[in-house]
Structures are given as C-alpha cells and as structure tokens.
Motif scaffolding. Structure first.
Motif, PDB file in Angstrom:
ATOM      1  N   LEU A  55      17.688 -17.751 -16.189  1.00 57.63           N
ATOM      2  CA  LEU A  55      18.177 -19.066 -15.771  1.00 57.63           C
ATOM      3  C   LEU A  55      19.349 -19.514 -16.641  1.00 57.63           C
ATOM      4  N   ALA A  56      19.241 -19.280 -17.941  1.00 51.90           N
ATOM      5  CA  ALA A  56      20.333 -19.651 -18.848  1.00 51.90           C
ATOM      6  C   ALA A  56      21.607 -18.888 -18.499  1.00 51.90           C
ATOM      7  N   LEU A  57      21.465 -17.628 -18.164  1.00 59.08           N
ATOM      8  CA  LEU A  57      22.626 -16.804 -17.798  1.00 59.08           C
ATOM      9  C   LEU A  57      23.303 -17.353 -16.543  1.00 59.08           C
ATOM     10  N   ILE A  58      22.522 -17.755 -15.561  1.00 56.49           N
ATOM     11  CA  ILE A  58      23.077 -18.333 -14.337  1.00 56.49           C
ATOM     12  C   ILE A  58      23.768 -19.664 -14.629  1.00 56.49           C
ATOM     13  N   ILE A  59      23.162 -20.493 -15.460  1.00 61.70           N
ATOM     14  CA  ILE A  59      23.752 -21.794 -15.815  1.00 61.70           C
ATOM     15  C   ILE A  59      25.093 -21.598 -16.521  1.00 61.70           C
ATOM     16  N   ILE A  60      25.182 -20.622 -17.405  1.00 62.71           N
ATOM     17  CA  ILE A  60      26.440 -20.348 -18.110  1.00 62.71           C
ATOM     18  C   ILE A  60      27.535 -19.968 -17.114  1.00 62.71           C
ATOM     19  N   ALA A  61      27.212 -19.111 -16.160  1.00 63.03           N
ATOM     20  CA  ALA A  61      28.203 -18.694 -15.158  1.00 63.03           C
ATOM     21  C   ALA A  61      28.641 -19.871 -14.287  1.00 63.03           C
ATOM     22  N   VAL A  62      27.702 -20.718 -13.890  1.00 61.17           N
ATOM     23  CA  VAL A  62      28.042 -21.882 -13.070  1.00 61.17           C
ATOM     24  C   VAL A  62      28.913 -22.862 -13.855  1.00 61.17           C
ATOM     25  N   LEU A  63      28.578 -23.099 -15.110  1.00 63.82           N
ATOM     26  CA  LEU A  63      29.396 -23.989 -15.942  1.00 63.82           C
ATOM     27  C   LEU A  63      30.811 -23.450 -16.107  1.00 63.82           C
ATOM     28  N   SER A  64      30.937 -22.153 -16.259  1.00 63.15           N
ATOM     29  CA  SER A  64      32.262 -21.551 -16.385  1.00 63.15           C
ATOM     30  C   SER A  64      33.070 -21.749 -15.109  1.00 63.15           C
ATOM     31  N   ALA A  65      32.436 -21.584 -13.960  1.00 61.52           N
ATOM     32  CA  ALA A  65      33.128 -21.790 -12.679  1.00 61.52           C
ATOM     33  C   ALA A  65      33.546 -23.251 -12.513  1.00 61.52           C
ATOM     34  N   ILE A  66      32.685 -24.177 -12.909  1.00 60.90           N
ATOM     35  CA  ILE A  66      33.022 -25.602 -12.848  1.00 60.90           C
ATOM     36  C   ILE A  66      34.196 -25.905 -13.774  1.00 60.90           C
ATOM     37  N   ALA A  67      34.157 -25.335 -14.968  1.00 59.40           N
ATOM     38  CA  ALA A  67      35.245 -25.551 -15.922  1.00 59.40           C
ATOM     39  C   ALA A  67      36.566 -25.027 -15.374  1.00 59.40           C
ATOM     40  N   LEU A  68      36.542 -23.852 -14.775  1.00 54.65           N
ATOM     41  CA  LEU A  68      37.757 -23.291 -14.194  1.00 54.65           C
ATOM     42  C   LEU A  68      38.289 -24.210 -13.092  1.00 54.65           C
ATOM     43  N   TYR A  69      37.414 -24.717 -12.256  1.00 53.15           N
ATOM     44  CA  TYR A  69      37.836 -25.646 -11.206  1.00 53.15           C
ATOM     45  C   TYR A  69      38.482 -26.892 -11.813  1.00 53.15           C
ATOM     46  N   LEU A  70      37.850 -27.455 -12.832  1.00 52.98           N
ATOM     47  CA  LEU A  70      38.394 -28.672 -13.450  1.00 52.98           C
ATOM     48  C   LEU A  70      39.758 -28.428 -14.085  1.00 52.98           C
ATOM     49  N   ILE A  71      39.940 -27.260 -14.669  1.00 52.58           N
ATOM     50  CA  ILE A  71      41.224 -26.953 -15.312  1.00 52.58           C
ATOM     51  C   ILE A  71      42.304 -26.704 -14.271  1.00 52.58           C
TER      52      ILE A  71
END
Length: 180
Positions: free
Chosen positions: A95-111
C-alpha cells in the motif's frame, strides 16, 4: 538569448527583438538551461523506476526465499507459511508503494499543469518516501523472519544511487525560477 530570426543577442527579459521585432517565446531560456517540467518528468520517472524495482522485490519476496528451486512464487508462498507476520508487512508496504507512486503522479501534474510549488514539495516527499521504503522493507522482513538476506546490500546500494539522483532532481526543481 539569441533572436531566432536575425541572430541578435537579446537583452535579459526582452519580449521582442529590438532589431527585427520578432516576439520572443515566453519559454525561451538560457542555452543549456533545463526546464522545470523536464526535471519534474525525469524525477517522476526515477520514482516510477524505484516503484518497479521495489514492486518486483515485494511481489516475489525473493530476498526472504532462499530456496527457489521450484520457482519464486512457490518460495513466496512457503515464506508466508513459515512466517505468518510477513503477509501483514507485505500488505502495508505494498500500500505504501502504491501511495508513493500516486503522490509522484499528483506532484508531476501540479508542476506541469499548475506550475505549483506544492508539486515540488510533494515530489520531494515522494523521493524521500521511496528511499525510506527501499531501506525499511528488508529491515521489517528481517525483524519478522530473523533471516538477514543478501538483498540488504543491494537495497543499500540502490538507495545510495537513488538518493544522489533524487537530490540532483530536487535541487534543480527548487532552483527553477518559473516555480519559485
């Protein structure tokens, strides 16, 4: 910067060429300067690469399974049978691994889409979480099984290389004038 039409050296911050009048694109930067979007995409790619490597380790449990004569997934089931607490560790770290990947995708979108500083902060947190995951997962497996595997050395080397790469990307993102 140099005007693409007449090759005149433009003064800093010029919106158009004083010689020929050609408009200067807003995205034009200094020669050799890497855009924040490019760095953000490379940063996200690094996190996704770590996600892939760590996902394989998690899915096969190869660092705990010393006997893989009948295949890794047989050894995976055997390890879970021998160490029942390992399933809880795997679910939590999965679950932590999935959350990290999702957060990275959100961060990329925001940037990329929003040019947001929040995206840079989330991307940095994703890098830190990914490095911590790589180190803590084998440690937690060791705490459950009592077996020290050769994967621990790989995890340390992987984390050291990743930390250098992530630090470079993070510094470049924080130095980006477009975002700050």
């Amino acid at each position: 910067m140099v005007c693409k039409k007449c090759r005149f050296t433009l003064p800093e911050g010029a919106r158009e060429c004083p010689v020929c009048g050609k408009a200067v694109p807003a995205s034009a930067g200094k020669r050799g300067e890497i855009s924040a979007v490019t760095v953000a995409r490379l940063s996200d790619l690094a996190i996704m690469l770590m996600f892939f490597i760590n996902g394989i380790v998690l899915a096969t449990l190869s660092h705990v399974s010393y006997e893989s004569r009948w295949g890794l997934f047989y050894a995976w089931g055997n390890a879970h049978w021998l160490y029942p607490g390992l399933a809880t560790v795997n679910v939590a770290f999965g679950l932590a691994l999935i959350i990290i990947a999702v957060l990275s995708a959100i961060a990329l979108y925001l940037i990329v889409a929003k040019e947001s500083r929040l995206g840079v902060h989330i991307m940095t947190a994703s890098h830190v979480a990914s490095a911590l995951w790589t180190l803590l997962y084998p440690v937690m497996c060791y705490m459950v099984t009592g077996k020290l595997s050769s994967f621990m050395g790989f995890a340390c080397i992987q984390t050291a290389v990743y930390a250098v790469i992530a630090t470079i990307f993070t510094v470049l993102l924080y130095k980006s004038k477009k975002l700050f």
